[in-house]
Design an enzyme around this catalytic site. Structure first.
Site, PDB file in Angstrom:
ATOM      1  N   ARG A 179      -6.112  -1.374  -1.400  1.00 32.93           N
ATOM      2  CA  ARG A 179      -5.200  -0.828  -0.384  1.00 32.93           C
ATOM      3  C   ARG A 179      -5.257  -1.614   0.928  1.00 32.93           C
ATOM      4  O   ARG A 179      -5.167  -1.046   2.023  1.00 32.93           O
ATOM      5  CB  ARG A 179      -5.504   0.657  -0.122  1.00 32.93           C
ATOM      6  N   SER A 228      -1.572  10.207  -0.440  1.00 31.08           N
ATOM      7  CA  SER A 228      -3.038  10.130  -0.514  1.00 31.08           C
ATOM      8  C   SER A 228      -3.610   9.840   0.872  1.00 31.08           C
ATOM      9  O   SER A 228      -3.263   8.853   1.503  1.00 31.08           O
ATOM     10  CB  SER A 228      -3.462   9.034  -1.493  1.00 31.08           C
ATOM     11  N   GLU A 298      -6.706   6.257   4.224  1.00 30.54           N
ATOM     12  CA  GLU A 298      -5.702   5.415   3.564  1.00 30.54           C
ATOM     13  C   GLU A 298      -4.391   5.500   4.337  1.00 30.54           C
ATOM     14  O   GLU A 298      -3.675   4.509   4.498  1.00 30.54           O
ATOM     15  CB  GLU A 298      -5.477   5.863   2.111  1.00 30.54           C
TER      16      GLU A 298
END
Length: 310
Positions: A179, A228, A298
């Site tokens: 990510r 998320s 995130e």
């Protein structure tokens, strides 16, 4: 754009554009949490040349941020100083360039990319169906789901740097990790080439259906959420750590940890971005106390706290 900055003053002397430039543009309607302040300026370029010319002429002290679908983002209540760039329809085109590759605009959604891949008989891009974002965000964040990520399929991308220079970068140049990419701050991805492999359209559709059903079963899709919230730490699932820390359903102000998926935060209706961010920090504290694991956000958090922007 630090939350701790006491005040932010940005020049309002901006270069001319061929697209649309809007002062004090509310961002809450453009992000999934439906909260947060305004962009000092919202720029929707007419094309890549318009964007490059604008950035080249823009005072280098003015911060620039790209905005996609606003799905993995907290915009703080004080708004975003500088210029927020939003890519419109001119950047949302997707086309097959051979039997296994697609050329995609930076503003194209994951649903459009995966559907075009299906129609062209290109397999391996089905996972993009499940990510609520655009190609520019996928490339920047190495977006992924269900065991695949953007770094697996990216051949190259065209990027307008903060200086206005246009460069083509391959996947190796982006230094992908989980990510994360090394794409410079202020850079805007205007297009990308993804490569899969030849496949049968019916099998591709079946895989897209399977992914959509799994997402429907496990995620609060029709809520005001940012997707998320925390990255999965090595050897752990973030949702399980949050659950073990007793945070399922935990509420703060108008924000709540989802009962359905504990790695999702919800705006129950009237939450401020400060509520949502504070809830996330409280979850991080409780997880640290319970398991010793420090969760990493995130979701991107941008802008300044209420009252900080002049």
């Amino acid at each position: 754009m630090s939350a701790s900055a006491p005040s932010v003053a940005v020049s309002t002397d901006l270069p001319p554009v061929r697209g649309k430039l809007t002062p004090r543009a509310p961002l809450a309607p453009l992000v999934w949490f439906k909260s947060g302040g305004a962009a000092q300026w919202l720029f929707e370029p007419k094309d890549a040349d318009d964007l490059a010319d604008f950035l080249r002429a823009l005072d280098s002290a003015v911060p620039v941020m790209a905005l996609g679908l606003g799905s993995n983002l907290i915009v703080r209540d004080g708004g975003v100083p500088g210029v927020v760039v939003r890519l419109g329809k001119a950047f949302a085109k997707v086309e097959a360039i051979d039997a296994a590759a697609l050329r995609c605009g930076g503003g194209a959604s994951g649903i459009l990319v995966s559907s075009t891949a299906r129609d062209a008989g290109v397999a391996g891009l089905e996972f993009l169906r499940s990510i609520p974002g655009t190609v520019g965000g996928f490339v920047r964040m190495n977006g992924g789901a269900y065991g695949r990520e953007t770094g697996d399929i990216l051949v190259e991308c065209d990027v307008v740097l903060r200086s206005g220079e246009v460069v083509t970068l391959d996947a190796a140049a982006l230094g992908y990790s989980y990510r994360h990419s090394r794409l410079p701050e202020g850079a805007v991805v205007v297009s990308a080439t993804f490569r899969g492999q030849p496949g049968e359209s019916t099998a591709i559709q079946a895989e897209m259906d399977r992914i959509a059903a799994a997402r429907e079963e496990s995620q609060p899709l029709r809520s005001k959420t940012g997707g998320s919230t925390f990255k999965n730490p090595n050897g752990h699932k973030a949702w399980a750590l949050v659950d073990e820390a007793g945070c399922r359903g935990l509420a703060l102000g108008g924000a709540q940890v989802s009962e359905k998926h504990t790695n999702f935060l919800l705006n129950l209706g009237e939450a401020t971005s400060a509520d949502i961010e504070a809830l996330g920090e409280e979850v991080r504290r409780r997880v640290k106390d319970k398991s010793g694991v420090e969760l990493e956000w995130e979701i991107q958090r941008v802008g300044v706290q209420s009252g900080a922007m002049q």
